[in-house]
Design an enzyme around this catalytic site. Structure first.
Site, PDB file in Angstrom:
ATOM      1  N   ASP A  50       0.829  -1.199   0.000  1.00  0.00           N
ATOM      2  CA  ASP A  50       0.000   0.000   0.000  1.00  0.00           C
ATOM      3  C   ASP A  50       0.868   1.255   0.000  1.00  0.00           C
ATOM      4  O   ASP A  50       1.572   1.537   0.978  1.00  0.00           O
ATOM      5  CB  ASP A  50      -0.894  -0.033   1.252  1.00  0.00           C
ATOM      6  CG  ASP A  50      -1.987   1.016   1.193  1.00  0.00           C
ATOM      7  OD1 ASP A  50      -1.808   2.035   0.498  1.00  0.00           O
ATOM      8  OD2 ASP A  50      -3.032   0.797   1.847  1.00  0.00           O
ATOM      9  N   GLY A  76     -11.448   5.824 -11.262  1.00  0.00           N
ATOM     10  CA  GLY A  76     -12.413   5.038 -12.018  1.00  0.00           C
ATOM     11  C   GLY A  76     -13.102   5.924 -13.030  1.00  0.00           C
ATOM     12  O   GLY A  76     -12.737   7.094 -13.182  1.00  0.00           O
ATOM     13  N   CYS A 120      -9.306  15.754 -16.195  1.00  0.00           N
ATOM     14  CA  CYS A 120     -10.375  16.132 -15.250  1.00  0.00           C
ATOM     15  C   CYS A 120      -9.998  17.353 -14.424  1.00  0.00           C
ATOM     16  O   CYS A 120     -10.835  17.878 -13.686  1.00  0.00           O
ATOM     17  CB  CYS A 120     -10.695  14.972 -14.315  1.00  0.00           C
ATOM     18  SG  CYS A 120     -11.570  13.649 -15.145  1.00  0.00           S
ATOM     19  N   TYR A 149     -11.761  14.363  -7.778  1.00  0.00           N
ATOM     20  CA  TYR A 149     -10.679  13.651  -8.472  1.00  0.00           C
ATOM     21  C   TYR A 149      -9.809  14.662  -9.228  1.00  0.00           C
ATOM     22  O   TYR A 149      -8.574  14.610  -9.179  1.00  0.00           O
ATOM     23  CB  TYR A 149     -11.303  12.623  -9.419  1.00  0.00           C
ATOM     24  CG  TYR A 149     -10.354  11.959 -10.385  1.00  0.00           C
ATOM     25  CD1 TYR A 149      -9.454  10.986  -9.969  1.00  0.00           C
ATOM     26  CD2 TYR A 149     -10.381  12.292 -11.743  1.00  0.00           C
ATOM     27  CE1 TYR A 149      -8.599  10.362 -10.871  1.00  0.00           C
ATOM     28  CE2 TYR A 149      -9.542  11.681 -12.656  1.00  0.00           C
ATOM     29  CZ  TYR A 149      -8.653  10.715 -12.212  1.00  0.00           C
ATOM     30  OH  TYR A 149      -7.808  10.100 -13.116  1.00  0.00           O
ATOM     31  N   ALA A 193     -16.234   4.979 -20.542  1.00  0.00           N
ATOM     32  CA  ALA A 193     -17.257   4.850 -21.589  1.00  0.00           C
ATOM     33  C   ALA A 193     -16.947   3.794 -22.666  1.00  0.00           C
ATOM     34  O   ALA A 193     -17.821   2.965 -22.959  1.00  0.00           O
ATOM     35  CB  ALA A 193     -17.526   6.208 -22.222  1.00  0.00           C
ATOM     36  N   LYS A 200     -21.880  -3.383 -22.825  1.00  0.00           N
ATOM     37  CA  LYS A 200     -23.342  -3.378 -23.025  1.00  0.00           C
ATOM     38  C   LYS A 200     -23.709  -3.926 -24.404  1.00  0.00           C
ATOM     39  O   LYS A 200     -24.659  -4.704 -24.544  1.00  0.00           O
ATOM     40  CB  LYS A 200     -23.882  -1.943 -22.861  1.00  0.00           C
ATOM     41  CG  LYS A 200     -23.803  -1.427 -21.423  1.00  0.00           C
ATOM     42  CD  LYS A 200     -24.278   0.012 -21.324  1.00  0.00           C
ATOM     43  CE  LYS A 200     -24.048   0.575 -19.928  1.00  0.00           C
ATOM     44  NZ  LYS A 200     -24.542   1.944 -19.761  1.00  0.00           N
ATOM     45  N   ARG A 222     -16.494  13.614 -26.174  1.00  0.00           N
ATOM     46  CA  ARG A 222     -15.231  13.204 -25.559  1.00  0.00           C
ATOM     47  C   ARG A 222     -14.280  12.766 -26.674  1.00  0.00           C
ATOM     48  O   ARG A 222     -14.700  12.494 -27.800  1.00  0.00           O
ATOM     49  CB  ARG A 222     -15.429  11.981 -24.628  1.00  0.00           C
ATOM     50  CG  ARG A 222     -16.195  12.225 -23.355  1.00  0.00           C
ATOM     51  CD  ARG A 222     -15.468  13.131 -22.376  1.00  0.00           C
ATOM     52  NE  ARG A 222     -16.200  13.258 -21.126  1.00  0.00           N
ATOM     53  CZ  ARG A 222     -17.215  14.100 -20.918  1.00  0.00           C
ATOM     54  NH1 ARG A 222     -17.628  14.895 -21.879  1.00  0.00           N
ATOM     55  NH2 ARG A 222     -17.804  14.148 -19.737  1.00  0.00           N
TER      56      ARG A 222
HETATM   57  P1  NAD Z   1      -6.107   1.807 -12.717  1.00  0.00           P
HETATM   58  O1  NAD Z   1      -7.119   2.030 -11.650  1.00  0.00           O
HETATM   59  O2  NAD Z   1      -6.256   0.641 -13.625  1.00  0.00           O
HETATM   60  O3  NAD Z   1      -4.647   1.754 -12.086  1.00  0.00           O
HETATM   61  C1  NAD Z   1      -4.311   2.412 -10.897  1.00  0.00           C
HETATM   62  C2  NAD Z   1      -3.643   1.388 -10.002  1.00  0.00           C
HETATM   63  O4  NAD Z   1      -3.259   2.031  -8.781  1.00  0.00           O
HETATM   64  C3  NAD Z   1      -4.576   0.222  -9.616  1.00  0.00           C
HETATM   65  O5  NAD Z   1      -4.042  -1.011 -10.032  1.00  0.00           O
HETATM   66  C4  NAD Z   1      -4.669   0.320  -8.105  1.00  0.00           C
HETATM   67  O6  NAD Z   1      -4.717  -0.948  -7.462  1.00  0.00           O
HETATM   68  C5  NAD Z   1      -3.378   1.060  -7.770  1.00  0.00           C
HETATM   69  N1  NAD Z   1      -3.482   1.669  -6.458  1.00  0.00           N
HETATM   70  C6  NAD Z   1      -4.516   2.417  -5.976  1.00  0.00           C
HETATM   71  N2  NAD Z   1      -4.296   2.733  -4.696  1.00  0.00           N
HETATM   72  C7  NAD Z   1      -3.097   2.170  -4.363  1.00  0.00           C
HETATM   73  C8  NAD Z   1      -2.337   2.131  -3.173  1.00  0.00           C
HETATM   74  N3  NAD Z   1      -2.761   2.748  -2.057  1.00  0.00           N
HETATM   75  N4  NAD Z   1      -1.159   1.455  -3.163  1.00  0.00           N
HETATM   76  C9  NAD Z   1      -0.717   0.817  -4.288  1.00  0.00           C
HETATM   77  N5  NAD Z   1      -1.403   0.835  -5.451  1.00  0.00           N
HETATM   78  C10 NAD Z   1      -2.573   1.496  -5.479  1.00  0.00           C
HETATM   79  O7  NAD Z   1      -6.051   3.172 -13.553  1.00  0.00           O
HETATM   80  P2  NAD Z   1      -5.333   3.502 -14.952  1.00  0.00           P
HETATM   81  O8  NAD Z   1      -6.413   3.720 -15.949  1.00  0.00           O
HETATM   82  O9  NAD Z   1      -4.256   2.529 -15.228  1.00  0.00           O
HETATM   83  O10 NAD Z   1      -4.714   4.930 -14.611  1.00  0.00           O
HETATM   84  C11 NAD Z   1      -3.363   5.115 -14.233  1.00  0.00           C
HETATM   85  C12 NAD Z   1      -3.150   6.580 -13.878  1.00  0.00           C
HETATM   86  O11 NAD Z   1      -3.500   7.422 -14.980  1.00  0.00           O
HETATM   87  C13 NAD Z   1      -3.978   7.063 -12.697  1.00  0.00           C
HETATM   88  O12 NAD Z   1      -3.200   7.964 -11.925  1.00  0.00           O
HETATM   89  C14 NAD Z   1      -5.114   7.816 -13.334  1.00  0.00           C
HETATM   90  O13 NAD Z   1      -5.642   8.801 -12.490  1.00  0.00           O
HETATM   91  C15 NAD Z   1      -4.428   8.408 -14.558  1.00  0.00           C
HETATM   92  N6  NAD Z   1      -5.397   8.689 -15.636  1.00  0.00           N
HETATM   93  C16 NAD Z   1      -5.983   7.654 -16.301  1.00  0.00           C
HETATM   94  C17 NAD Z   1      -6.883   7.940 -17.308  1.00  0.00           C
HETATM   95  C18 NAD Z   1      -7.567   6.830 -18.084  1.00  0.00           C
HETATM   96  O14 NAD Z   1      -8.347   7.141 -18.971  1.00  0.00           O
HETATM   97  N7  NAD Z   1      -7.319   5.568 -17.806  1.00  0.00           N
HETATM   98  C19 NAD Z   1      -7.198   9.264 -17.641  1.00  0.00           C
HETATM   99  C20 NAD Z   1      -6.603  10.289 -16.911  1.00  0.00           C
HETATM  100  C21 NAD Z   1      -5.667   9.990 -15.924  1.00  0.00           C
END
Ligand code: NAD
Length: 328
Positions: A50, A76, A120, A149, A193, A200, A222
């Site tokens: 963690d 998410g 965001c 967020y 989405a 779906k 988007r």
């Molecule tokens: P994801 O949720 O699949 O991956 C994030 C990972 O962080 C998860 O596996 C989760 O278990 C891990 N995590 C969360 N809390 C934790 C903790 N306390 N200790 C250790 N691990 C922890 O998300 P993603 O889509 O792979 O996104 C990765 C990054 O990119 C994130 O920071 C997200 O905010 C950013 N982001 C993603 C998108 C997108 O469209 N996917 C868009 C904008 C920004």
């Protein structure tokens, strides 16, 4: 041998990033609360733990990694971020992760760290008009994100920039815009989405249902970036001399209704779209790629359709397996 640390390596983008770094010959340590869901990690070392715990963070940042990627976040899609029910966790958990990782990198004298911010963080007032949203990097202030967020992302961007100014850490900040692809979350409430609509459509197709539900009127716009281009842009930024923040996203803007139509076309079905109440976020958003092109002489260019085709077929196979297992 060059070394990299990927925080959030069990997540969607992190697990793809680990694959790419390994294919380039780096030694990679991944850290996450969980292993990747859909295929085993190819990291040389994968530590479950963690990142909110500063002692754990110091134990995994035990050497001067050449590249640190901080992707871990409590995040998410709209169903998780825009309902307001998870605001405290989102802000508290992600801020703690960033505070801990930065501090540990600074103390370990690590030179360079990449941070994944998000579109965001852009002000809601510039995203009212679905046909003309503004997301040039300099329009971030006066700040007014529409979710906690987004506020946490903005705070953490500033935190990284402050460590850069005060302690000389070379930070690289990307503002991701809706990344999608295979092996991303497609069910459970955190999906975005493209994955939600693919699920779906696949369920309707496989179960012979005549319609799908779309949140809101579906006229919100988007853009969506395929995972391979996200990784390419992230590595280019990391290895450049540009700090950012900079958008990494697609400029191909579609409405959610159009996205649903594209997915149906790929699936080879024609379904009715029923609009229902649900969290939708801002009215319009797309990436402005002027700055990334100016600084890196590169910007994403692959058509949405190509990435959607790969993603839909992957999700359809997941849905099929879940139906056969009696889980859907
Ligand atoms: P994801 O949720 O699949 O991956 C994030 C990972 O962080 C998860 O596996 C989760 O278990 C891990 N995590 C969360 N809390 C934790 C903790 N306390 N200790 C250790 N691990 C922890 O998300 P993603 O889509 O792979 O996104 C990765 C990054 O990119 C994130 O920071 C997200 O905010 C950013 N982001 C993603 C998108 C997108 O469209 N996917 C868009 C904008 C920004």
């Amino acid at each position: 041998m060059r070394t990299a640390l990927v925080c959030g390596a069990g997540g969607f983008i992190g697990s793809h990033l680990v694959k790419r770094l390994k294919s380039e010959g780096l030694w990679v340590r991944g850290v996450d609360l969980k292993y990747p869901e859909f295929s085993p990690s190819v990291a040389d070392d994968f530590v479950i733990g963690d990142l909110r715990d500063p002692y754990f963070v110091r134990s995994v940042i035990d050497r001067r990694f050449d590249e640190v990627y901080q992707l871990a976040a409590d995040m998410g899609g709209a169903g998780y971020v825009f309902t307001g029910e998870h605001d405290a966790d989102i802000m508290h958990n992600s801020a703690l992760i960033n505070l801990n990782v930065l501090e540990a990198c600074y103390k370990r004298n690590i030179k360079r760290i990449f941070y994944s911010s998000s579109a965001c963080m852009y002000p809601a007032y510039n995203q009212m008009d679905p046909q003309n949203p503004k997301t040039a990097e300099h329009t971030a202030y006066p700040a007014d994100p529409d979710s906690e967020y987004g506020w946490e992302k903005l705070f953490s961007e500033r935190l990284y920039l402050a460590f850069h100014r005060n302690y000389g850490l070379e930070v690289r900040i990307a503002r991701y815009h809706n990344i999608f692809g295979p092996e991303g979350t497609w069910v459970g409430g955190r999906e975005k989405a493209p994955a939600a609509l693919s699920r779906k459509v696949a369920i309707a197709k496989l179960k012979g249902l005549p319609y799908i539900e779309v949140w809101g009127d579906g006229e919100q716009t988007r853009s969506f970036l395929y995972i391979d281009e996200c990784i390419e842009g992230s590595l280019r930024l990391m290895r450049s001399d540009f700090t950012g923040p900079v958008n990494i996203g697609s400029e191909e803007m579609v409405t959610i209704n159009q996205l649903a139509q594209l997915i149906m076309q790929i699936a080879g079905v024609k379904l009715e779209i029923r609009h229902v109440t649900g969290p939708i976020g801002v009215r319009g958003r797309t990436s402005d790629n002027t700055l990334i092109y100016e600084k890196l002489k590169w910007k994403p260019s692959a058509p949405l359709y190509a990435g959607l085709e790969i993603t839909y077929h992957w999700i359809e196979s997941q849905v099929k397996a879940a139906i056969e297992a009696g889980k859907l």
